[in-house]
Design an enzyme around this catalytic site. Structure first.
Site, short mmCIF file in Angstrom:
data_model
loop_
_atom_site.label_atom_id
_atom_site.label_comp_id
_atom_site.label_asym_id
_atom_site.label_seq_id
_atom_site.Cartn_x
_atom_site.Cartn_y
_atom_site.Cartn_z
N ASP A 39 0.79 -1.23 0.00
CA ASP A 39 0.00 0.00 0.00
C ASP A 39 0.83 1.29 0.00
O ASP A 39 0.27 2.37 0.19
CB ASP A 39 -0.96 0.05 1.21
CG ASP A 39 -2.25 -0.70 0.90
OD1 ASP A 39 -2.42 -1.12 -0.26
OD2 ASP A 39 -3.07 -0.84 1.82
N HIS A 245 29.95 2.31 -4.03
CA HIS A 245 28.52 2.60 -3.95
C HIS A 245 28.00 2.45 -2.52
O HIS A 245 26.95 1.86 -2.28
CB HIS A 245 27.74 1.71 -4.92
CG HIS A 245 28.02 2.02 -6.36
ND1 HIS A 245 27.81 1.15 -7.38
CD2 HIS A 245 28.53 3.15 -6.93
CE1 HIS A 245 28.17 1.72 -8.52
NE2 HIS A 245 28.62 2.92 -8.27
N ASP A 262 29.13 11.97 -2.18
CA ASP A 262 28.73 11.99 -3.59
C ASP A 262 27.22 12.13 -3.55
O ASP A 262 26.49 11.16 -3.27
CB ASP A 262 29.16 10.68 -4.27
CG ASP A 262 28.86 10.67 -5.77
OD1 ASP A 262 28.09 11.54 -6.24
OD2 ASP A 262 29.39 9.79 -6.47
N ASP A 273 25.50 16.17 -10.28
CA ASP A 273 26.24 15.01 -9.74
C ASP A 273 27.57 15.54 -9.21
O ASP A 273 28.45 15.88 -10.00
CB ASP A 273 26.44 13.98 -10.87
CG ASP A 273 27.08 12.69 -10.40
OD1 ASP A 273 27.30 12.54 -9.18
OD2 ASP A 273 27.37 11.83 -11.26
N HIS A 352 37.47 2.86 -11.41
CA HIS A 352 36.29 3.26 -12.19
C HIS A 352 36.68 4.25 -13.29
O HIS A 352 37.81 4.74 -13.32
CB HIS A 352 35.19 3.83 -11.29
CG HIS A 352 35.57 5.04 -10.48
ND1 HIS A 352 35.66 6.30 -11.02
CD2 HIS A 352 35.89 5.18 -9.17
CE1 HIS A 352 35.99 7.16 -10.08
NE2 HIS A 352 36.15 6.51 -8.94
N HIS A 356 30.81 10.24 -17.06
CA HIS A 356 29.66 9.72 -17.82
C HIS A 356 28.83 10.91 -18.27
O HIS A 356 28.95 12.01 -17.71
CB HIS A 356 28.82 8.78 -16.94
CG HIS A 356 28.49 9.35 -15.59
ND1 HIS A 356 27.43 10.20 -15.39
CD2 HIS A 356 29.11 9.25 -14.38
CE1 HIS A 356 27.40 10.56 -14.11
NE2 HIS A 356 28.41 10.02 -13.47
N HIS A 363 23.19 9.00 -14.98
CA HIS A 363 23.99 8.36 -16.02
C HIS A 363 23.16 8.52 -17.28
O HIS A 363 22.30 7.70 -17.58
CB HIS A 363 24.26 6.88 -15.70
CG HIS A 363 25.21 6.71 -14.55
ND1 HIS A 363 25.62 5.49 -14.09
CD2 HIS A 363 25.86 7.62 -13.78
CE1 HIS A 363 26.47 5.65 -13.07
NE2 HIS A 363 26.62 6.93 -12.87
N GLU A 386 35.36 12.86 -12.66
CA GLU A 386 35.35 12.37 -11.29
C GLU A 386 36.43 11.35 -10.98
O GLU A 386 36.14 10.22 -10.58
CB GLU A 386 33.97 11.78 -10.97
CG GLU A 386 33.44 10.77 -11.99
CD GLU A 386 32.07 10.23 -11.59
OE1 GLU A 386 31.94 9.73 -10.47
OE2 GLU A 386 31.14 10.32 -12.40
N TYR A 390 41.59 5.20 -4.06
CA TYR A 390 41.00 4.43 -2.95
C TYR A 390 42.03 3.42 -2.48
O TYR A 390 42.35 2.48 -3.21
CB TYR A 390 39.71 3.72 -3.42
CG TYR A 390 38.80 4.64 -4.21
CD1 TYR A 390 37.86 5.45 -3.58
CD2 TYR A 390 38.93 4.76 -5.61
CE1 TYR A 390 37.06 6.33 -4.30
CE2 TYR A 390 38.14 5.63 -6.34
CZ TYR A 390 37.21 6.41 -5.69
OH TYR A 390 36.44 7.28 -6.41
N GLU A 410 34.38 15.35 -7.94
CA GLU A 410 33.54 15.25 -9.13
C GLU A 410 32.85 16.57 -9.45
O GLU A 410 32.20 17.16 -8.58
CB GLU A 410 32.46 14.17 -8.91
CG GLU A 410 31.47 14.06 -10.06
CD GLU A 410 30.49 12.90 -9.89
OE1 GLU A 410 30.21 12.50 -8.74
OE2 GLU A 410 30.00 12.41 -10.93
N1 GLY Z 1 26.75 9.57 -8.38
C1 GLY Z 1 26.85 8.61 -9.39
C2 GLY Z 1 28.09 8.73 -10.14
O1 GLY Z 1 28.94 9.53 -9.79
O2 GLY Z 1 28.29 8.08 -11.13
MN MN Z 2 29.09 10.69 -11.56
MN MN Z 3 28.58 11.12 -8.38
#
Ligand code: GLY
Ligand code: MN
Ligand code: MN
Length: 440
Positions: A39, A245, A262, A273, A352, A356, A363, A386, A390, A410
């Site tokens: 609900d 993430h 982030d 972003d 990474h 993007h 994204h 970005e 790490y 970023e």
């Molecule tokens: N916040 C998602 C990214 O940076 O891709």
């Molecule tokens: Mn991003």
């Molecule tokens: Mn981001």
């Protein structure tokens, strides 16, 4: 409040109809309502491409564009939507209804959504091509397949069903990838609000605070500006920053640690972003500062690489070289820079990509390659930049003093004829500026 006008949405439909060519029909549905639990639904958010074409934010809606023998005959825009219903509106809120679809959303024809299966049959007759977004919603895909089967079955009456189904996303995605000045204005507003949220986070953080309490400071700024987060916010203290993430945001922020945020909001369905990393107690340690400046140098150089004509990958390549050189200089990596890059050995610390596309989706849509090659930046494309580093808390290949440090910076960048335009410049990012802001 800055908003797109109906004229802006009509211009988009004009462009789509032109791309479709004659004898065609396009069908595009908004998102289904998503259930959270019994609900209780998630708050509805329109499908980005559907909204891009219509400006219509209600659930249960489908837009249809039909072209005729010659493109000079124009096209018909039909909107199928919920009918007005006094009782439902008392429970669940306002509906434009079919009259509103015509009067306020400039549909040429409007129908109750319940009539879609019936009305679409006539519209499909004698069209050569159906433009449809295959693969977005399985249930709707099955419904469209049923329409085609039925329309084909009726061909003995002398009519014909579309012989070709074309992926509609290919047209809309390419149009969405190149932002207009009006779209960039909305993205600038989203970026300014998001920058204010990061500034507030830097000003309010204290050792002992919970990560979710800091997230609440961001949400306060988003909410008071009528915005929602454009993705799940990451607020990671200390080694949590090494989890790319991390969204639990349920640990204590400790004295001596960095915190990586982030987080950003969307304004009128246009996203920002932003990532910033800063010390919980307001002062970087020597190790934190050394690593931070490597990431910052790489980020600044990568932003400069967002130049019209440059390959999409150029910012990444520029960032990687500076990150690797920094890791070598600090003794975190050993070896030859070209070999490390060639073998991608840096992925131990930078796993990474550097960005993007950004737009209505965080994204965002748009291909990254054309004919198998990375495409070049063109006017109005928006990309995030970005880079990060790490150092895993259990990485025994690295001196203990570096372990558990995670840093990402970023920003959102528009490719323009005058060089890169940074939408997110309103939030500080140098060590000196961050420490000065936090000391106030
Ligand atoms: N916040 C998602 C990214 O940076 O891709
Ligand atoms: Mn991003
Ligand atoms: Mn981001």
């Amino acid at each position: 409040m800055k908003k797109l006008t109906q004229a802006d949405f009509k211009e988009r439909r004009d462009r789509l109809a032109e791309e479709m060519g004659p004898h065609s029909i396009a069908v595009i549905a908004t998102s289904p309502v998503a259930m959270r639990n019994r609900d209780a639904d998630y708050k509805f958010r329109a499908d980005s491409s559907f909204f891009w074409l219509t400006g219509f934010a209600e659930p249960e809606a489908v837009a249809v564009i039909e072209t005729y023998e010659s493109i000079d005959e124009g096209y018909t825009y039909s909107l199928f939507c919920r009918e007005r219903n006094r009782e439902m509106e008392i429970w669940n809120g306002y509906r434009a209804g079919v009259d509103g679809a015509v009067d306020d959303f400039e549909a040429d024809e409007a129908y109750a959504i319940d009539l879609l299966d019936e009305e679409i049959q006539e519209k499909l007759q004698n069209k050569a091509k159906l433009f449809y977004r295959i693969g977005q919603q399985a249930a709707f895909d099955a419904r469209v397949a049923g329409w085609i089967a039925k329309a084909s079955g009726e061909s003995r009456r002398g009519t014909s069903a579309p012989a070709q189904i074309v992926q509609l996303d290919r047209i809309i995605d390419e149009l969405r990838l190149h932002k207009t000045e009006q779209e960039l204005e909305l993205m600038q507003i989203a970026s300014d609000i998001s920058a204010e949220a990061h500034t507030r986070a830097m000003q309010t953080v204290k050792p002992g605070m919970m990560e979710y309490a800091l997230e609440a400071e961001l949400n306060y700024v988003f909410g008071k500006n009528g915005c929602v987060p454009s993705y799940n916010s990451i607020v990671g203290g200390g080694e949590n920053a090494c989890i790319l993430h991390y969204v639990e945001n349920d640990k204590v922020l400790k004295d001596g640690d960095l915190v990586l945020i982030d987080a950003a909001c969307e304004y009128q369905l246009y996203a920002s972003d932003i990532t910033r990393t800063f010390p919980v107690n307001g002062k970087f340690s020597p190790e934190q500062k050394a690593l931070y400046n490597v990431v910052l140098d790489s980020q600044i150089a990568a932003i400069h690489a967002v130049q019209i004509g440059n390959s999409y990958k150029e910012p990444h390549n520029v960032a990687v070289r500076i990150l690797v050189q920094g890791l070598l200089d600090l003794g975190i990596m050993q070896g030859n820079i070209d070999e490390i890059i060639e073998k991608e050995a840096y992925r131990q610390f930078y796993m990474h990509g550097t960005g993007h596309w950004l737009g209505m989706d965080v994204h965002d849509v748009g291909t990254y390659k054309l004919d198998g090659e990375w495409r070049a930046y063109e006017e109005g494309m928006v990309v995030t930049v970005e880079p990060g580093l790490y150092i895993a808390p259990d990485d025994e290949t690295v001196d203990v003093k570096w372990r558990g440090i995670g840093i990402r910076i970023e920003d959102d960048v528009v490719a323009t004829e005058n060089g890169p335009r940074v939408l997110t410049a309103a939030v500080v990012k140098s060590v000196e500026e961050i420490e000065a802001l936090m000391a106030k």
